[in-house]
Write a protein that holds these residues in place. Structure first.
Motif, short mmCIF file in Angstrom:
data_model
loop_
_atom_site.label_atom_id
_atom_site.label_comp_id
_atom_site.label_asym_id
_atom_site.label_seq_id
_atom_site.Cartn_x
_atom_site.Cartn_y
_atom_site.Cartn_z
N CYS A 156 -0.34 -1.22 -2.24
CA CYS A 156 -1.00 -1.73 -1.04
C CYS A 156 -2.43 -1.21 -1.00
O CYS A 156 -2.67 0.00 -1.16
CB CYS A 156 -0.23 -1.31 0.21
SG CYS A 156 1.43 -2.05 0.30
N LEU A 179 7.54 -3.90 0.65
CA LEU A 179 6.17 -3.41 0.47
C LEU A 179 6.16 -2.00 -0.12
O LEU A 179 5.17 -1.59 -0.73
CB LEU A 179 5.43 -3.41 1.80
CG LEU A 179 5.11 -4.78 2.41
CD1 LEU A 179 4.52 -4.62 3.80
CD2 LEU A 179 4.15 -5.55 1.50
N LEU A 231 -1.35 -10.78 5.20
CA LEU A 231 -1.18 -10.03 3.96
C LEU A 231 -1.43 -10.99 2.81
O LEU A 231 -0.89 -12.09 2.79
CB LEU A 231 0.22 -9.45 3.87
CG LEU A 231 0.65 -8.48 4.97
CD1 LEU A 231 2.05 -7.93 4.69
CD2 LEU A 231 -0.35 -7.35 5.14
N GLY A 235 -3.35 -5.69 -6.09
CA GLY A 235 -2.39 -5.31 -5.06
C GLY A 235 -2.42 -6.24 -3.88
O GLY A 235 -2.97 -7.35 -3.92
N ILE A 236 -1.80 -5.77 -2.78
CA ILE A 236 -1.67 -6.53 -1.54
C ILE A 236 -2.62 -5.94 -0.50
O ILE A 236 -2.66 -4.72 -0.31
CB ILE A 236 -0.23 -6.50 -1.03
CG1 ILE A 236 0.72 -7.11 -2.07
CG2 ILE A 236 -0.10 -7.24 0.31
CD1 ILE A 236 2.19 -6.97 -1.70
N ASN A 294 -4.34 -6.28 3.58
CA ASN A 294 -4.17 -6.71 4.97
C ASN A 294 -5.55 -7.06 5.50
O ASN A 294 -6.36 -6.19 5.78
CB ASN A 294 -3.54 -5.56 5.77
CG ASN A 294 -3.34 -5.90 7.24
OD1 ASN A 294 -3.85 -6.89 7.74
ND2 ASN A 294 -2.61 -5.04 7.94
N TRP A 303 0.97 -0.34 8.23
CA TRP A 303 0.68 -1.68 8.71
C TRP A 303 1.73 -2.03 9.76
O TRP A 303 2.92 -1.75 9.58
CB TRP A 303 0.76 -2.70 7.57
CG TRP A 303 -0.37 -2.58 6.59
CD1 TRP A 303 -1.56 -1.97 6.78
CD2 TRP A 303 -0.39 -3.10 5.25
NE1 TRP A 303 -2.35 -2.07 5.65
CE2 TRP A 303 -1.65 -2.76 4.70
CE3 TRP A 303 0.53 -3.82 4.47
CZ2 TRP A 303 -2.00 -3.11 3.40
CZ3 TRP A 303 0.17 -4.19 3.19
CH2 TRP A 303 -1.09 -3.83 2.66
N HIS A 325 5.19 -1.82 -3.74
CA HIS A 325 3.97 -2.52 -4.14
C HIS A 325 2.75 -1.64 -3.93
O HIS A 325 2.75 -0.69 -3.14
CB HIS A 325 3.81 -3.82 -3.35
CG HIS A 325 4.71 -4.92 -3.84
ND1 HIS A 325 4.32 -5.81 -4.82
CD2 HIS A 325 5.99 -5.25 -3.50
CE1 HIS A 325 5.30 -6.66 -5.05
NE2 HIS A 325 6.33 -6.34 -4.27
N GLY A 366 -0.79 3.14 -1.78
CA GLY A 366 -1.35 2.49 -2.95
C GLY A 366 -2.12 3.50 -3.78
O GLY A 366 -2.36 4.63 -3.35
N VAL A 374 2.84 2.40 4.26
CA VAL A 374 2.43 1.78 3.01
C VAL A 374 1.57 2.75 2.23
O VAL A 374 0.98 3.67 2.77
CB VAL A 374 1.65 0.46 3.27
CG1 VAL A 374 2.57 -0.61 3.82
CG2 VAL A 374 0.49 0.70 4.25
#
Length: 297
Positions: free
Chosen positions: A189, A184, A165, A236-237, A239, A202, A187, A217, A215
Motif C-alpha cells: 500500500c 489489503l 483505491l 502498489g495500491i 488511496n 485507511w 499488498h 507498504g 495498511v
C-alpha cells in the motif's frame, strides 16, 4: 524602507524563525532583511534577537516587542481592509496554501484571472501536502481536504471529494486483485506520510459502517502526486481523490480496487482565521473560489 515595514520584517522573522525565511516571505534578500532588523535594534539601542549559526531566538525584550509589533501590524492590516471595503478596490497580499496536487490542478488556475480583475492584489500560493500552521504562518486562506477541529479557524465547505483505491493492471496481474478489505494486508500500500502524519490506516466504507484498515507498504512519500505515479508504474495500491485519477481510470492506466468498499469521502473546503474574515480581498477570493470549484465536485 519605513519603520512600519521594518516592523513587518521583524514580525515575520520571529514567526518563521529565520532571517532568510522571513525575508523570502516578504520578497527581500537575507541581507536586506538583516539590515531592517539591525535598524530596529539601533533605533532602540537594544538587542531584539539572539543569533547563532543554527538558531535564532528573541531576547526577553525582543519577545515583548514582538507581541506589541504583531498587534500593530494586525491593526494596520485591519484598517487597510476597512478602507479597501469602502473604496471597492481590494489592495494588498493574499497568502494561500493548498495540498500539492489539489493546488496545482484546481487553485493555481484561478489566480491569474482573479488578479487580472483586481490589479491591486498580489497572491502568494504555497503548496504542501504537510500540515500547515495557518495562524503562525500568517495564511489568509487555506484549501483543505478533510475537516479540522481547530476552533481558531472558520471552515467553509466547497464540496464532497470521493476517494478511490487504485492500482495498475500490471500490479494486479502480478499480485492478484483484492476481493475484501482484509486482502489489503498482503499488498504493497502506497501511503502519504510525513512527520506526525495521520495516514497509518485507511478507513473504508462497509455494509456495517466505516472500518479502519491498518495498511503498510515498502515506501511512502509526502507528495500525493508521487503516490499516483507509483501506482501507475505498478508499485502498489494508492488511496487517492477521484478527481486526481479520473483520467487514468478512464484510459485504463489505473483500475479501481475494492469498488464496493471505497474510502470515506473527504470534505473539500477552505479555512480562514477568524481575525481575517472581514478582509474584503480574502472574502472576495474565497467566494470566487467557491463559485468556480463547486461544479468540479
Amino acid at each position: 524602507m519605513s519603520y512600519l515595514e521594518s516592523l513587518r520584517v521583524f514580525v515575520r522573522v520571529v514567526e518563521l524563525g529565520s532571517i532568510t525565511a522571513g525575508g523570502r516571505d516578504l520578497r527581500l534578500s537575507p541581507a536586506v532583511a538583516s539590515n531592517r532588523i539591525k535598524d530596529l535594534e539601533n533605533r532602540f539601542g537594544l538587542r531584539l534577537l539572539n543569533r547563532t549559526t543554527r538558531k535564532l531566538t528573541t531576547t526577553e525584550i525582543g519577545r515583548a516587542f514582538y507581541d506589541h509589533a504583531r498587534r500593530v501590524i494586525e491593526t494596520l492590516d485591519e484598517a487597510e481592509a476597512l478602507v479597501s471595503s469602502f473604496s471597492g478596490k481590494p489592495q494588498g497580499v493574499i497568502r494561500l496554501t493548498a495540498p500539492l496536487g489539489l493546488g496545482r490542478r484546481l487553485i493555481a488556475p484561478l489566480i491569474p484571472p482573479f488578479c487580472k480583475e483586481n490589479l491591486g492584489v498580489e497572491i502568494r500560493l504555497r503548496l504542501s501536502d504537510r500540515n500547515v500552521n495557518i495562524v503562525e504562518d500568517a495564511i489568509d486562506l487555506a484549501f483543505f481536504l478533510g475537516q479540522p477541529a481547530d476552533s481558531a479557524l472558520t471552515w467553509r465547505k466547497i464540496g464532497d471529494c470521493p476517494r478511490v483505491l487504485v492500482a495498475s493492471p500490471a500490479y494486479l496481474a502480478a499480485t492478484g486483485t483484492p476481493g475484501t478489505p482484509d486482502d489489503l494486508a498482503r499488498h504493497n500500500c502506497l501511503l502519504l506520510r510525513y512527520p506526525r502524519s495521520p495516514e497509518y490506516f485507511w478507513t473504508l466504507q462497509t455494509p456495517d459502517g466505516p472500518r479502519k484498515m491498518m495498511v503498510s507498504g515498502r515506501f511512502d512519500t509526502d507528495d500525493g502526486e508521487v503516490l499516483t505515479e507509483w501506482a501507475m508504474s505498478g508499485h502498489g495500491i494508492a488511496n487517492r481523490p477521484r478527481y486526481e485519477v479520473a483520467e487514468a481510470l478512464a484510459d485504463g492506466r489505473l483500475v479501481q480496487v475494492l469498488p464496493d468498499h471505497p474510502p470515506l469521502e473527504a470534505q473539500f473546503g477552505c479555512l480562514t482565521p477568524h481575525r481575517r474574515l472581514q478582509d474584503p480581498k480574502v472574502r472576495m477570493f474565497a467566494e470566487y473560489a467557491v463559485r468556480e470549484l463547486r461544479p468540479v465536485f
